[in-house]
Design an enzyme around this catalytic site. Structure first.
Site, short mmCIF file in Angstrom:
data_model
loop_
_atom_site.label_atom_id
_atom_site.label_comp_id
_atom_site.label_asym_id
_atom_site.label_seq_id
_atom_site.Cartn_x
_atom_site.Cartn_y
_atom_site.Cartn_z
N CYS A 135 17.82 -38.70 42.21
CA CYS A 135 17.79 -40.16 42.06
C CYS A 135 19.17 -40.67 41.67
O CYS A 135 19.76 -41.49 42.38
CB CYS A 135 16.76 -40.56 41.00
SG CYS A 135 16.72 -42.34 40.71
N GLU A 209 12.01 -38.20 47.00
CA GLU A 209 12.83 -39.39 47.20
C GLU A 209 12.72 -39.87 48.64
O GLU A 209 12.61 -41.07 48.91
CB GLU A 209 14.30 -39.08 46.87
CG GLU A 209 14.65 -39.17 45.40
CD GLU A 209 14.78 -40.60 44.92
OE1 GLU A 209 14.50 -41.52 45.70
OE2 GLU A 209 15.14 -40.80 43.74
#
Length: 222
Positions: A135, A209
């Site tokens: 992230c 993600e």
């Protein structure tokens, strides 16, 4: 060894699928459906709440005062600055605070945030930082890529503020600090078996993600 770059190379295919996903690519070129971006903004607010919990866990898991202080600084920035800015930004896109507070959490969001928290709760600080890395460091790379693709006229770009946030000096510095912390922690206990475990965590978090981008495009009908 630079742990982050080694982990990136270990899951090169998954990392490229995440970094070069059509969601940020179309965001950079300005062609991303507005409905997809609004949905993403709402889910990202929910994500930030869980992300804040993960950084609070960093404080708990840390051994040194300096690491605890760094984590507290990030946590303060998330809770007292970034989330307020996020609410304001959502308002600019016609999304009220009530809407984001009452929104149902998407499965991709739930899967990713719980995975990160579980990695931290069941493992140690390095496990947690490895799960957080796609992230923080991924968005830093994506932010730079988007800024390059968007060119110099960010002010009039439909997603200019988002691009400025993640390509900006403040977020890039955060990413650099996280990368250095990972390296420092790994240097303290560098073992091949340890790397294999971290590689699995990093690859899983990268895939999640990518699924988060997929979730954004699904609602946008893109």
């Amino acid at each position: 060894m630079d742990l982050f770059n080694t982990l990136k190379q270990q899951c090169g295919e998954e990392w490229q699928a995440y970094i070069n996903h059509s969601f940020p690519a179309r965001l950079a070129e300005g062609s991303l459906p507005r409905s997809a971006f609004r949905h993403y903004l709402i889910q990202d607010y929910i994500f930030l709440k869980h992300f804040s919990r993960a950084w609070a866990l960093v404080v708990y898991k840390a051994d040194s005062i300096s690491t605890m202080q760094s984590a507290v600084a990030v946590l303060d920035g998330l809770l007292n600055h970034e989330m307020a800015m996020h609410v304001e930004y959502c308002g600019q896109w016609g999304i009220s605070r009530e809407q984001i507070e009452q929104a149902q959490e998407a499965r991709a969001n739930m899967a990713y945030t719980r995975y990160v928290l579980d990695a931290g709760l069941s493992g140690d600080l390095l496990d947690l930082m490895t799960a957080l890395a796609p992230c923080v460091l991924g968005y830093a790379e994506i932010g730079r890529n988007c800024a390059d693709k968007a060119g110099g006229d960010i002010e009039h770009h439909p997603f200019g503020k988002w691009i400025e946030t993640y390509s900006g000096d403040e977020f890039q510095a955060l990413a650099t600090n996280v990368q250095q912390l990972m390296n420092d922690l790994y240097a303290q206990e560098a073992q091949k078996e340890r790397f294999n475990r971290l590689s699995r965590i990093f690859t899983d978090a990268t895939k999640l993600e990518q699924a988060f981008w997929d979730m954004g495009l699904e609602v946008g009908g893109a």
